[in-house]
Design a protein around this motif. Structure first.
Motif, mmCIF file in Angstrom:
data_model
loop_
_atom_site.group_PDB
_atom_site.id
_atom_site.type_symbol
_atom_site.label_atom_id
_atom_site.label_comp_id
_atom_site.label_asym_id
_atom_site.label_seq_id
_atom_site.Cartn_x
_atom_site.Cartn_y
_atom_site.Cartn_z
ATOM 1 N N TYR A 104 -22.559 -6.992 -1.230
ATOM 2 C CA TYR A 104 -21.310 -6.377 -1.680
ATOM 3 C C TYR A 104 -21.413 -4.859 -1.614
ATOM 4 N N THR A 105 -20.426 -4.250 -0.989
ATOM 5 C CA THR A 105 -20.351 -2.800 -0.899
ATOM 6 C C THR A 105 -19.021 -2.357 -1.514
ATOM 7 N N PRO A 106 -19.050 -1.659 -2.636
ATOM 8 C CA PRO A 106 -17.791 -1.182 -3.221
ATOM 9 C C PRO A 106 -17.065 -0.235 -2.257
ATOM 10 N N ILE A 107 -15.761 -0.213 -2.347
ATOM 11 C CA ILE A 107 -14.981 0.640 -1.451
ATOM 12 C C ILE A 107 -15.323 2.112 -1.665
ATOM 13 N N ASP A 108 -15.718 2.496 -2.872
ATOM 14 C CA ASP A 108 -16.122 3.884 -3.118
ATOM 15 C C ASP A 108 -17.346 4.252 -2.286
ATOM 16 N N THR A 109 -18.314 3.361 -2.237
ATOM 17 C CA THR A 109 -19.517 3.600 -1.437
ATOM 18 C C THR A 109 -19.159 3.689 0.039
ATOM 19 N N ALA A 110 -18.302 2.790 0.492
ATOM 20 C CA ALA A 110 -17.884 2.805 1.887
ATOM 21 C C ALA A 110 -17.153 4.106 2.229
ATOM 22 N N LEU A 111 -16.263 4.556 1.365
ATOM 23 C CA LEU A 111 -15.508 5.776 1.634
ATOM 24 C C LEU A 111 -16.396 7.022 1.582
ATOM 25 N N ARG A 112 -17.381 7.040 0.693
ATOM 26 C CA ARG A 112 -18.319 8.167 0.682
ATOM 27 C C ARG A 112 -19.126 8.208 1.982
ATOM 28 N N HIS A 113 -19.533 7.042 2.457
ATOM 29 C CA HIS A 113 -20.252 6.969 3.737
ATOM 30 C C HIS A 113 -19.364 7.455 4.885
ATOM 31 N N ILE A 114 -18.126 6.998 4.899
ATOM 32 C CA ILE A 114 -17.178 7.398 5.947
ATOM 33 C C ILE A 114 -16.936 8.901 5.893
ATOM 34 N N GLN A 115 -16.779 9.440 4.702
ATOM 35 C CA GLN A 115 -16.524 10.864 4.526
ATOM 36 C C GLN A 115 -17.696 11.701 5.033
ATOM 37 N N ALA A 116 -18.917 11.222 4.821
ATOM 38 C CA ALA A 116 -20.099 11.961 5.262
ATOM 39 C C ALA A 116 -20.343 11.810 6.760
ATOM 40 N N GLU A 117 -19.919 10.696 7.327
ATOM 41 C CA GLU A 117 -20.262 10.366 8.713
ATOM 42 C C GLU A 117 -19.255 10.878 9.740
ATOM 43 N N TYR A 118 -17.972 10.882 9.418
ATOM 44 C CA TYR A 118 -16.930 11.125 10.412
ATOM 45 C C TYR A 118 -16.171 12.423 10.146
ATOM 46 N N THR A 119 -15.543 12.914 11.220
ATOM 47 C CA THR A 119 -14.821 14.178 11.128
ATOM 48 C C THR A 119 -13.501 14.001 10.378
ATOM 49 N N VAL A 120 -13.150 15.031 9.623
ATOM 50 C CA VAL A 120 -11.908 15.029 8.856
ATOM 51 C C VAL A 120 -10.798 15.621 9.710
ATOM 52 N N PRO A 121 -9.563 15.361 9.432
ATOM 53 C CA PRO A 121 -9.012 14.562 8.355
ATOM 54 C C PRO A 121 -9.225 13.064 8.592
ATOM 55 N N LEU A 122 -9.365 12.338 7.496
ATOM 56 C CA LEU A 122 -9.587 10.898 7.545
ATOM 57 C C LEU A 122 -8.283 10.165 7.254
ATOM 58 N N PHE A 123 -7.991 9.185 8.077
ATOM 59 C CA PHE A 123 -6.833 8.328 7.894
ATOM 60 C C PHE A 123 -7.340 6.896 7.805
ATOM 61 N N LEU A 124 -7.016 6.205 6.717
ATOM 62 C CA LEU A 124 -7.374 4.796 6.568
ATOM 63 C C LEU A 124 -6.225 3.957 7.090
ATOM 64 N N TYR A 125 -6.549 3.001 7.932
ATOM 65 C CA TYR A 125 -5.567 2.070 8.474
ATOM 66 C C TYR A 125 -5.841 0.722 7.812
ATOM 67 N N MET A 126 -4.876 0.205 7.055
ATOM 68 C CA MET A 126 -5.069 -1.037 6.306
ATOM 69 C C MET A 126 -3.873 -1.953 6.476
ATOM 70 N N THR A 127 -4.124 -3.244 6.289
ATOM 71 C CA THR A 127 -3.023 -4.187 6.216
ATOM 72 C C THR A 127 -2.369 -4.044 4.840
ATOM 73 N N THR A 128 -1.190 -4.610 4.681
ATOM 74 C CA THR A 128 -0.471 -4.513 3.419
ATOM 75 C C THR A 128 -1.278 -5.133 2.278
ATOM 76 N N GLU A 129 -1.892 -6.287 2.537
ATOM 77 C CA GLU A 129 -2.675 -6.961 1.498
ATOM 78 C C GLU A 129 -3.857 -6.108 1.060
ATOM 79 N N MET A 130 -4.576 -5.530 2.023
ATOM 80 C CA MET A 130 -5.748 -4.714 1.709
ATOM 81 C C MET A 130 -5.325 -3.443 0.961
ATOM 82 N N ALA A 131 -4.218 -2.838 1.362
ATOM 83 C CA ALA A 131 -3.741 -1.622 0.681
ATOM 84 C C ALA A 131 -3.355 -1.930 -0.762
ATOM 85 N N ASN A 132 -2.712 -3.069 -0.998
ATOM 86 C CA ASN A 132 -2.357 -3.455 -2.365
ATOM 87 C C ASN A 132 -3.602 -3.719 -3.206
#
Length: 174
Positions: A104-132
């Motif tokens: 299990y990886t909390p979304i906070d951990t995933a987003l911190r990893h993404i923030q450190a790894e990839y160039t900004v600005p960051l845009f998350l693309y999600m389905t409606t269910e995942m966004a809710n």
């Protein structure tokens, strides 16, 4: 100030990069169709993102978030790699953090990893269910201020926090 100096000719102006930012498709990819993947790739091209990152969730993460049955991680990951191989001309990457962690990886951990790894600005693309689901987490209000959200799906019942931060997200163009 950095200790690196460079000699440049008078009047030199650095070339502005034509592509900026990263589009991250965060999902389990259990029910994501090829049309949705194509739509994400299309948005990456029209908005001139540097790359599209597909972030598949480990099955234990999906079970904690939604209690839905899901295929093993490696099968969903293999499907994404095949799709990426079919679109080899595009800058698409499949993120392997959850495959390495194998838990299990909390979304906070995933987003911190993404923030450190990839160039900004960051845009998350999600389905409606995942966004809710993400909007129901306490950390949503902190993260939505740092990145933008693109939601793929049909307009319908949205979480109250998504409605509150309506100016930070938009619908994916069909």
């Amino acid at each position: 100030m950095s200790g690196k100096y460079a000699n440049v000719p008078f009047g030199y102006e650095p070339v502005a990069p034509s592509r900026k930012g990263t589009l991250i498709f965060y999902d389990s990819f259990q029910n994501v169709t090829d049309e949705q993947l194509e739509r994400a790739a299309g948005i990456m091209n029209t908005r001139a993102f540097k790359q599209l990152v597909l972030y598949p969730l480990h099955e234990s993460t999906v079970r904690r978030m939604s209690r839905d049955a899901v295929q093993p991680y490696h099968k969903r990951d293999d499907r994404l790699h095949e799709w990426r191989h079919d679109h080899s001309s595009l800058p698409i990457r499949v993120e392997g953090l959850e495959g390495k962690r194998k838990k299990y990886t909390p979304i906070d951990t995933a987003l911190r990893h993404i923030q450190a790894e990839y160039t900004v600005p960051l845009f998350l693309y999600m389905t409606t269910e995942m966004a809710n689901q993400w909007a129901s987490f306490d950390s949503f209000t902190d993260w939505i201020k740092e990145l933008r959200l693109i939601i793929d799906g049909q307009p319908g019942e949205m979480h109250p926090r998504l409605e509150q931060y309506r100016h930070r997200w938009e619908w994916a163009e069909a």
